[in-house]
Design a protein around this motif. Structure first.
Motif, PDB file in Angstrom:
ATOM      1  N   ASP A 175       0.875  -1.237   0.122  1.00  0.00           N
ATOM      2  CA  ASP A 175       0.143  -0.147   0.010  1.00  0.00           C
ATOM      3  C   ASP A 175       0.857   1.260   0.004  1.00  0.00           C
ATOM      4  OD1 ASP A 175      -2.844   1.200   0.214  1.00  0.00           O
ATOM      5  OD2 ASP A 175      -1.893   1.958   2.253  1.00  0.00           O
ATOM      6  N   LEU A 176       1.709   1.277   0.632  1.00  0.00           N
ATOM      7  CA  LEU A 176       2.839   2.463   0.891  1.00  0.00           C
ATOM      8  C   LEU A 176       3.499   2.593  -0.621  1.00  0.00           C
ATOM      9  CD1 LEU A 176       4.694   1.966   4.360  1.00  0.00           C
ATOM     10  CD2 LEU A 176       3.605   3.939   3.514  1.00  0.00           C
ATOM     11  N   GLU A 177       3.797   1.383  -1.350  1.00  0.00           N
ATOM     12  CA  GLU A 177       4.586   1.644  -2.456  1.00  0.00           C
ATOM     13  C   GLU A 177       3.638   2.325  -3.525  1.00  0.00           C
ATOM     14  OE1 GLU A 177       5.714  -2.110  -4.055  1.00  0.00           O
ATOM     15  OE2 GLU A 177       7.432  -2.347  -2.610  1.00  0.00           O
ATOM     16  N   GLN A 178       2.418   1.886  -3.594  1.00  0.00           N
ATOM     17  CA  GLN A 178       1.431   2.554  -4.540  1.00  0.00           C
ATOM     18  C   GLN A 178       1.089   3.917  -4.175  1.00  0.00           C
ATOM     19  OE1 GLN A 178      -1.974  -0.287  -3.980  1.00  0.00           O
ATOM     20  NE2 GLN A 178      -0.754  -1.977  -5.017  1.00  0.00           N
ATOM     21  N   GLN A 179       0.914   4.232  -2.828  1.00  0.00           N
ATOM     22  CA  GLN A 179       0.628   5.800  -2.080  1.00  0.00           C
ATOM     23  C   GLN A 179       1.957   6.576  -2.699  1.00  0.00           C
ATOM     24  OE1 GLN A 179       0.146   6.022   1.874  1.00  0.00           O
ATOM     25  NE2 GLN A 179       0.315   8.112   1.767  1.00  0.00           N
ATOM     26  N   LEU A 180       3.287   5.764  -2.630  1.00  0.00           N
ATOM     27  CA  LEU A 180       4.350   6.996  -3.091  1.00  0.00           C
ATOM     28  C   LEU A 180       4.810   6.961  -4.346  1.00  0.00           C
ATOM     29  CD1 LEU A 180       6.562   5.572   0.017  1.00  0.00           C
ATOM     30  CD2 LEU A 180       5.359   7.840  -0.136  1.00  0.00           C
ATOM     31  N   GLY A 181       4.150   5.856  -5.261  1.00  0.00           N
ATOM     32  CA  GLY A 181       4.578   5.808  -6.414  1.00  0.00           C
ATOM     33  C   GLY A 181       6.235   5.188  -6.421  1.00  0.00           C
ATOM     34  N   ALA A 182       6.149   4.389  -5.885  1.00  0.00           N
ATOM     35  CA  ALA A 182       7.722   3.802  -5.612  1.00  0.00           C
ATOM     36  C   ALA A 182       8.139   2.641  -6.481  1.00  0.00           C
ATOM     37  CB  ALA A 182       7.932   3.389  -4.293  1.00  0.00           C
ATOM     38  N   GLU A 183       9.131   2.521  -7.063  1.00  0.00           N
ATOM     39  CA  GLU A 183       9.585   1.444  -7.886  1.00  0.00           C
ATOM     40  C   GLU A 183      10.435   0.534  -7.045  1.00  0.00           C
ATOM     41  OE1 GLU A 183      12.674   0.331 -11.493  1.00  0.00           O
ATOM     42  OE2 GLU A 183      12.015   2.465 -10.968  1.00  0.00           O
ATOM     43  N   ARG A 184      10.090  -0.590  -6.881  1.00  0.00           N
ATOM     44  CA  ARG A 184      10.704  -1.695  -6.065  1.00  0.00           C
ATOM     45  C   ARG A 184      11.982  -2.106  -6.812  1.00  0.00           C
ATOM     46  NH1 ARG A 184       7.967  -6.782  -3.193  1.00  0.00           N
ATOM     47  NH2 ARG A 184       6.643  -5.057  -2.412  1.00  0.00           N
ATOM     48  N   LEU A 185      13.229  -1.955  -6.112  1.00  0.00           N
ATOM     49  CA  LEU A 185      14.424  -2.476  -6.622  1.00  0.00           C
ATOM     50  C   LEU A 185      14.977  -3.730  -6.456  1.00  0.00           C
ATOM     51  CD1 LEU A 185      16.812   0.980  -5.935  1.00  0.00           C
ATOM     52  CD2 LEU A 185      15.869  -0.073  -8.221  1.00  0.00           C
ATOM     53  N   GLU A 186      14.495  -4.298  -5.436  1.00  0.00           N
ATOM     54  CA  GLU A 186      14.896  -5.697  -4.853  1.00  0.00           C
ATOM     55  C   GLU A 186      13.408  -6.315  -4.503  1.00  0.00           C
ATOM     56  OE1 GLU A 186      17.812  -7.130  -4.672  1.00  0.00           O
ATOM     57  OE2 GLU A 186      19.097  -5.469  -4.887  1.00  0.00           O
TER      58      GLU A 186
END
Length: 206
Positions: A175-186
């Motif tokens: 949920d945090l990733e989606q909210q931040l618009g983060a791209e997972r590196l690992e």
């Protein structure tokens, strides 16, 4: 051929987190970058970085920890200003938006006082990170120990060694990733410690 003695590893790298060391090996932390260790403690993760010509900054809630890190910097990297290391809370970082190439936060987020506090800390780490920068977090979660921990109220759990910690789960991280618009590196990497706690490494790009 000259070979460094294996005993030199401790002197060179100190007690750096093995998963942070992995990011060094992958070239994601480079000479000249500006790096913040949020919750730096006594500086175990930045001892090597100070000597590697990284522009290291640190914050911690403990004034004793900041005093120790300032002394460490004075010994290992005299050109790093003492003002780079300050006492502050993670939900109110004393830095400008998009100031750092890399932000580290190791073994801190599970001390959150509430889910709002947890999210506020992560949002602050994200705020001071430059676009394209890397956020590296390691914190205790429920991943791999679902149903095996003593749950209290909400996301708080009584740990087997005594303290009460705030434990995120995979859904909250997503949920945090989606909210931040983060791209997972690992991929999320979680280590189970004696079936007592799990430590998850979360590495994303802004």
């Amino acid at each position: 051929m000259f070979h460094l003695p294996i005993t030199s590893l401790k002197a060179q790298f100190g007690d750096i987190d093995i998963y942070l060391f992995d990011q060094l090996l992958k070239g994601r932390i480079q000479k000249g970058m500006k790096l913040l260790d949020a919750g730096c403690g006594y500086g175990r993760n930045i001892q090597y970085l100070m000597q590697a010509e990284i522009k290291v900054y640190g914050v911690d809630a403990s004034t004793e920890a900041i005093d120790r890190v300032q002394q460490l910097a004075k010994e290992l990297a005299p050109t790093l200003p003492a003002r780079n290391f300050v006492q502050a809370d993670l939900e109110q970082l004393p830095f400008a938006d998009e100031e750092f190439d890399v932000v580290l936060c190791s073994a801190v987020l599970h001390f959150a006082r509430s889910e709002f506090h947890f999210r506020s800390m992560v949002q602050e780490l994200w705020r001071v990170l430059k676009p394209g920068g890397m956020l590296f977090c390691r914190f205790s979660t429920t991943i791999g120990l679902e149903g095996k921990l003593q749950q209290l109220e909400g996301r708080f759990y009584r740990m087997s060694h005594g303290p009460v910690w705030f434990l995120a789960d995979e859904a909250l991280i997503l949920d945090l990733e989606q909210q931040l618009g983060a791209e997972r590196l690992e991929p999320l990497k979680t280590v189970l410690v004696e079936q007592e706690r799990s430590m998850t490494t979360w590495v994303v790009r802004k």
